[in-house]
Design a protein around this motif. Structure first.
Motif, PDB file in Angstrom:
ATOM      1  N   ALA A  14      -7.712  22.679  23.129  1.00 22.86           N
ATOM      2  CA  ALA A  14      -8.675  23.368  22.580  1.00 22.86           C
ATOM      3  C   ALA A  14      -9.373  22.460  21.761  1.00 22.86           C
ATOM      4  N   GLY A  15     -10.777  22.620  21.679  1.00 23.17           N
ATOM      5  CA  GLY A  15     -11.613  22.034  20.789  1.00 23.17           C
ATOM      6  C   GLY A  15     -12.030  20.372  21.509  1.00 23.17           C
ATOM      7  N   SER A  63     -21.644  32.600  26.967  1.00 17.34           N
ATOM      8  CA  SER A  63     -20.188  32.311  27.214  1.00 17.34           C
ATOM      9  C   SER A  63     -20.239  30.736  26.790  1.00 17.34           C
ATOM     10  N   ARG A  67     -22.298  24.863  23.794  1.00 14.50           N
ATOM     11  CA  ARG A  67     -21.018  24.050  24.182  1.00 14.50           C
ATOM     12  C   ARG A  67     -21.104  22.998  25.298  1.00 14.50           C
ATOM     13  N   SER A  85     -16.181  21.469  22.776  1.00 14.29           N
ATOM     14  CA  SER A  85     -15.377  22.597  21.857  1.00 14.29           C
ATOM     15  C   SER A  85     -14.771  23.380  22.954  1.00 14.29           C
ATOM     16  N   LYS A  87     -12.438  25.780  25.158  1.00 15.89           N
ATOM     17  CA  LYS A  87     -11.524  26.935  24.511  1.00 15.89           C
ATOM     18  C   LYS A  87     -10.574  27.202  25.841  1.00 15.89           C
ATOM     19  N   PRO A  88      -9.319  27.690  25.386  1.00 15.44           N
ATOM     20  CA  PRO A  88      -8.638  28.256  26.560  1.00 15.44           C
ATOM     21  C   PRO A  88      -9.213  29.001  27.687  1.00 15.44           C
ATOM     22  N   GLU A  89     -10.087  30.071  27.334  1.00 15.94           N
ATOM     23  CA  GLU A  89     -10.654  30.575  28.585  1.00 15.94           C
ATOM     24  C   GLU A  89     -11.678  29.913  29.122  1.00 15.94           C
ATOM     25  N   ASP A  90     -11.858  28.573  29.036  1.00 15.64           N
ATOM     26  CA  ASP A  90     -12.637  27.678  29.799  1.00 15.64           C
ATOM     27  C   ASP A  90     -11.845  27.300  30.858  1.00 15.64           C
ATOM     28  N   VAL A 123      -7.505  24.137  29.412  1.00 15.52           N
ATOM     29  CA  VAL A 123      -7.486  23.906  28.164  1.00 15.52           C
ATOM     30  C   VAL A 123      -6.424  24.537  27.673  1.00 15.52           C
ATOM     31  N   SER A 125      -3.967  25.859  24.208  1.00 12.56           N
ATOM     32  CA  SER A 125      -4.274  25.956  22.742  1.00 12.56           C
ATOM     33  C   SER A 125      -3.271  25.343  21.724  1.00 12.56           C
TER      34      SER A 125
END
Length: 125
Positions: A14-15, A63, A67, A85, A87-90, A123, A125
């Motif tokens: 993440a990030g 969403s 980014r 950037s 995210k796990p949701e990506d 991705v 976390s």
């Protein structure tokens, strides 16, 4: 027919950042649309970026806005998606797509009908 081949997926924390590429065999026409979509496990496919090939106009859903950046190299028949950037949701399979006049998938004012085979983005976390 248009063939599209994605590359650049992988696993990041993440990030982090990734850059996806998609090589097209040809453009459907000079004034066309190209896009990136993603499909997470158990979810429907969603569009994450669109670019007009003639004037470079872009669209992003909230969403990913700020980014993700879609771009193209017309001379190289290549489409890109810069993802920052993350995210796990990506996490999803990412697909590039090209439009056609009577394409079946609507997104951001375009009708997409040609798809690549996908590249996985994970991705953690």
């Amino acid at each position: 027919q248009v063939q599209l081949v994605e590359s650049g997926g992988g696993s990041v924390q993440a990030g982090g950042s990734l850059r996806l590429s998609c090589v097209l065999s040809r453009y459907t026409r000079r004034n066309s649309c190209l896009g990136w979509f993603r499909q997470a496990s158990g979810k429907e496919r969603e569009g994450v970026a669109r670019i007009y090939t003639l004037n470079g106009g872009t669209y992003y859903p909230d969403s990913v806005k700020g980014r993700f950046t879609i771009s193209q190299d017309y001379a190289k028949n290549t489409l890109y998606l810069e993802m920052n950037s993350l995210k796990p949701e990506d996490t999803a399979m990412y697909y590039c797509a090209a439009d056609e006049t009577y394409g079946l998938t609507w997104f951001a004012g375009c009708r997409f009908d040609y798809w690549g085979q996908g590249t996985q983005v994970t991705v953690s976390s």
